[in-house]
Scaffold this motif. Structure first.
Motif, short mmCIF file in Angstrom:
data_model
loop_
_atom_site.label_atom_id
_atom_site.label_comp_id
_atom_site.label_asym_id
_atom_site.label_seq_id
_atom_site.Cartn_x
_atom_site.Cartn_y
_atom_site.Cartn_z
N LEU A 101 47.31 68.86 22.91
CA LEU A 101 47.94 67.92 23.83
C LEU A 101 46.95 66.92 24.41
N ASP A 102 45.66 67.24 24.35
CA ASP A 102 44.65 66.29 24.82
C ASP A 102 44.36 65.23 23.76
N GLY A 103 44.88 65.41 22.59
CA GLY A 103 44.70 64.42 21.54
C GLY A 103 43.47 64.67 20.69
N LEU A 104 43.26 63.80 19.73
CA LEU A 104 42.14 63.91 18.79
C LEU A 104 40.87 63.32 19.39
N THR A 105 39.76 63.70 18.84
CA THR A 105 38.49 63.07 19.21
C THR A 105 38.35 61.78 18.41
N ASN A 106 37.55 60.88 18.89
CA ASN A 106 37.34 59.61 18.19
C ASN A 106 36.72 59.84 16.82
N ALA A 107 35.84 60.82 16.71
CA ALA A 107 35.22 61.12 15.43
C ALA A 107 36.25 61.61 14.42
N GLU A 108 37.20 62.45 14.89
CA GLU A 108 38.24 62.95 14.00
C GLU A 108 39.19 61.83 13.58
N VAL A 109 39.48 60.92 14.50
CA VAL A 109 40.34 59.77 14.18
C VAL A 109 39.72 58.95 13.05
#
Length: 884
Positions: A21-29
């Motif tokens: 629910l906190d979302g993805l990390t920028n690296a994962e995106v």
């Protein structure tokens, strides 16, 4: 078997896409973007201007002309070769210009998807470009947002989504975050999922992205389009058929004349070669491709002024041949806008226009206050049903909407939910300080909570008899495909801090009902009637409910009477094989609750009966059928990007009536092309017959320059002028010509034969007259005069015959005979160019002609009069035959 996304629990879906629910990390995106690419629909590579230009030269007639031009150059006739090349280039330029112009206009319509989306990444809410979304992103949605990808809802509060573009359902559907377990649920029933390019109309949601780009439902439909082969249009088939006939005739005639000329020994090898080539060039109507293209282009210009944008030129003519128009309902036949049509107050049912109310009307107050619509700079925003309730009072010029809202100020509310099917607003009267609750919802549910009724200004007990009458009215309205809402109110002792349904939504006072519908476009009923008069069968194909579709079809005249045997649902179609559908398709007029694959099957079933099918639509779900149909008609305003790209014609105003105008324009274009073909081929047949008989009889024959000059001045411009003739008054009283006809049908082929033979015989007759009754005594002068008279007769007969061709069967003696100014100037200019070779002495030697005496000119003019008289007599008997 692996679960589908909608079958996953909230925990399972987060695990599957490795997110939270906190979302993805920028690296994962970044990693997922490199793997899956952008969240966009793949666009096919556009053809370049050079590719478009070269594509114009694939037509058989063009190839024949290029070969003829090359032979002309080889034979020393460079001037004629230049003329042919110019016509071919003109044809190619026209085609490229029209395609490029249409593509540019379509590009300007590409503004459907939401450019930005709110996402939660690394626990922070941020706004990003929709194309940068990746699978596993957590998106935040609220009323007014376009869902940017396929998603599974994790949280949903009073959520409604308008999915008409995908499912055809005209009313916004309720969504939730519940777990679903059923297998193979249709899209319209996947309540916990949202789909790319659909619109949030009410409530809020948190969702996880499950598919992006071409993997979304929209993307899957886009892929389907790539598997649909576009067939040759009726126009292309007719031109190809005509080209083959002409090719054979031209080769045979040229060879025969060349051989006969050599065998008789009257002409040298080179002279006969030049004569044969000149005749071959004359026999090919080199203006035909340009005339067809110009006529189509002018037709598209006229259509664009009426809001019909043509993407491909042949589509104009194809639409004119249409026998079936399969139309989507929502947004095409209807306005795609919920509208209040009936109101029920004081136990009386009235039309919306007849309802009398003021700011003190409890029904009006309930409609306005039990409503979460908001006014923005761009108009009303919110659920389409709720905005329609407010719009009803705004459209009626009743200015008290703001008065009601200012006087009865909202203090709290009880949001709608699908369990109890109600919503309420708690307000305070600024005049006397009283507190009220106003409730709106499903009639059967609301009536369970009401025990009183407001009747003629008095609050009375809601008896069983009154309740039954209200429920019967609700049932009757539902049978008319109206969406019915009920309204009630009651006074509260105070504003509740924590309002509850059990307490505030009981003991209500019933005040009335409203019946709403997505209404038909006002001009469509007349358009449907005109289509039927023109022998075109309109069909309704929709994702909406059977009752709604039937009611709209009856109101529009698509159905003449209520007949369930003419209405079929998608579920029933699933029970039929393709063969069964083909056998029974002619029985059905309305198709309800259909899916994209159903639409393609329906179109194919009609095409199996050799029907020319036009498919209209604006949704993503229409695109495969738009491309499968003979002519796809997309919507410019409400149409999705996929449907526009699949269409052959786009309606800039989304108006069904524009389709019928386009049909009329298509019929006019075809009729004018037929006129031009009849003129060109009968004239060329006259030339061929004249030269052939002169050769066989051993007479003097036309010089190559004479043949080429007649061909030049009489062919192109008069034929182009025929291409811009006004449509005949009975165009829409004729039945569609269908697939089995061609340009030589409807008496055109017969007309070409007898008119061409008549021109040839009259020309030969004038030659024979000149030889029999000479003006001069010397043999050389006699034959020179005879050849000159035959030359000018053949040319003038063709120009006079152009007037005959203004109508295939109608008389030329009407008041409208000179109403086409371009035609008049074309004939005059051609006549001047022809006669100048005789009247200007400097041209006499070049064109091998002599000056003619008045008596000789009178003989030429007499031949023209005979031609008109004979054609008029034949047309008279043709009309008698048609009318009998």
């Amino acid at each position: 078997m692996e679960k589908k996304n909608y079958q996953l629990t909230r925990k399972e879906v987060l695990e599957k896409f490795d997110t939270s629910l906190d979302g993805l990390t920028n690296a994962e995106v970044k990693k997922r973007q490199e793997k899956d690419g952008k969240n966009v629909l793949e666009a096919k590579r556009k053809t370049t201007l050079l590719e478009k230009f070269l594509a114009q030269f694939k037509d058989l007639m063009i190839i024949i002309l290029l070969v003829a031009a090359a032979i002309s150059v080889f034979a020393g006739e460079a001037a004629d070769a230049i003329i042919i090349f110019l016509v071919v280039i003109l044809n190619a330029v026209f085609g490229v210009f029209q395609e490029a112009k249409a593509e540019n206009a379509i590009d300007a319509l590409k503004e459907m998807t939401s450019p930005y989306t709110r996402v939660r990444r690394e626990g922070q809410v941020t706004q990003i470009s929709s194309e940068d979304l990746v699978v596993g992103d957590i998106v935040l949605l609220e009323a007014g947002d376009v869902i940017p990808a396929d998603v599974r809802f994790l949280e949903a509060a009073s959520l409604k989504v308008e999915e008409a573009a995908l499912t055809g359902e005209s009313v916004a559907v309720e969504k939730n975050a519940n777990d679903l377990t059923k297998d193979d649920l249709p899209l319209g029933e996947q309540e916990n999922s949202g789909f790319m390019n659909t619109n949030v109309t009410y409530g809020t949601a948190v969702a996880v992205v499950t598919d992006i780009g071409m993997n979304t439902q929209v993307g899957q439909i886009a892929k389907m389009l790539d598997n649909v082969e576009k067939e040759t249009t009726p126009l292309q088939k007719s031109i190809a058929h005509l080209s083959k006939i002409l090719t054979v005739l031209i080769l045979v005639i040229a060879v025969v004349i060349f051989a006969v000329g050599l065998l008789t020994g009257r002409e040298s090898f080179l002279d006969m070669l030049l004569t044969s080539i000149s005749l071959a060039v004359a026999a090919i109507p080199e203006g035909l491709p340009a005339i067809v293209t110009i006529t189509l282009a002018l037709g598209t210009q006229a259509m664009s002024k009426k809001n019909a944008l043509v993407r491909k030129l042949p589509a104009v003519e194809t639409l004119g041949a249409t026998e079936i128009i399969a139309s989507d309902k929502t947004g095409t036949l209807t306005q795609n806008k919920m509208t209040v049509e009936k109101l029920y107050s004081d136990m009386k049912l009235v039309n919306a226009n007849d309802f009398e109310a003021d700011a003190d009307s409890r029904l009006a107050q309930a409609m306005i206050l039990a409503n979460d619509s908001v006014m923005t700079d761009n108009g009303l925003a919110g659920d389409p049903t709720e905005t329609a309730l407010i719009q009803y009072y705004l459209d009626g010029g009743l200015v008290y909407v703001k008065d009601v809202e200012d006087r009865l100020v909202r203090q709290n509310s009880i949001p709608f939910d699908s369990e109890r099917k109600l919503m309420s607003a708690i307000v305070k009267d600024q005049k006397d300080g009283k507190i009220y609750v106003f409730t709106k919802g499903a009639p059967d549910e609301l009536l369970k909570r009401a025990d009183k009724i407001l009747l003629n200004g008095r609050v009375l007990e809601l008896t069983a008899d009154l309740r039954d009458k209200i429920l019967k009215t609700n049932h009757d309205l539902a049978l008319q495909a109206l969406r019915v809402l009920a309204y009630a109110y009651k006074e509260l002792p105070e504003v509740p801090e924590d309002p509850s349904s059990e307490r505030e939504e009981n003991g209500l006072i019933f005040v009335g009902l409203t019946g709403m519908i997505d209404p038909e476009r006002p001009e469509v009923k007349d358009a449907v009637a005109e289509a039927k008069r023109a022998g075109i069968r309109p069909l309704m194909i929709t994702g909406d409910h059977k009752d709604t579709a039937t009611a709209i079809a009856l109101r529009l005249g698509i159905l003449d009477k209520k007949d369930d045997s003419q209405v079929i649902t998608g579920a029933q179609l699933d029970q039929m094989s393709d063969e069964e559908l083909k056998q029974n398709v002619e029985h059905y007029t309305v198709y309800a609750r259909v899916a994209p694959e159903h639409k393609v099957r329906i179109v194919n079933a009609w095409k199996s009966h050799d029907k020319v099918v036009a498919m209209t639509g604006d949704g993503v779900n229409d695109a495969p059928a738009l491309k499968t149909a003979d002519i796809g008609v997309g919507m410019g305003i409400t149409g999705t990007e996929v449907s526009k790209n699949a269409a052959d014609i786009i309606l800039a105003d989304d108006n069904f009536a524009t389709i019928i105008y386009a049909v009329k324009a298509g019929r006019k274009v075809y009729a004018n092309i037929q006129k031009a073909i009849q003129y060109l081929l009968s004239a060329n047949l006259g030339e061929v017959l004249t030269l052939s008989m002169m050769t066989f009889l051993g007479w003097s024959i036309f010089a190559p320059v004479q043949i080429l000059w007649i061909n030049l001045v009489t062919d192109t411009f008069p034929a182009i002028a025929l291409g811009v003739e006004k449509g005949e008054k009975d165009l829409m009283d004729r039945k569609p010509r269908g697939l089995k006809t061609n340009f030589l049908s409807n008496g055109v082929g017969t007309g070409i034969l007898y008119q061409g033979i008549l021109e040839g015989l009259l020309t030969l007759g004038v030659y024979l007259y000149a030889v029999t009754f000479p003006v001069h005594s010397s043999s050389a002068a006699i034959h020179a005069d005879a050849l000159t008279m035959a030359y000018v007769t053949l040319g003038l007969l063709q120009l006079v015959h152009a007037f005959n061709c203004k109508s295939l069967h109608g008389t030329i003696f009407t008041k409208d005979i000179f109403d086409n100014k371009f035609f008049n100037w074309a004939i005059l200019a051609s006549a001047v160019l022809l006669c100048a070779t005789i009247f200007v002495p400097a041209f006499n030697t070049i064109f091998h002609v002599t000056s003619l005496a008045l008596a000789q000119w009178l003989v030429v003019l007499a031949a023209a009069v005979i031609l008109v008289a004979v054609v008029e007599i034949v047309k008279f008997f043709q009309r008698k035959s048609f009318n009998s």
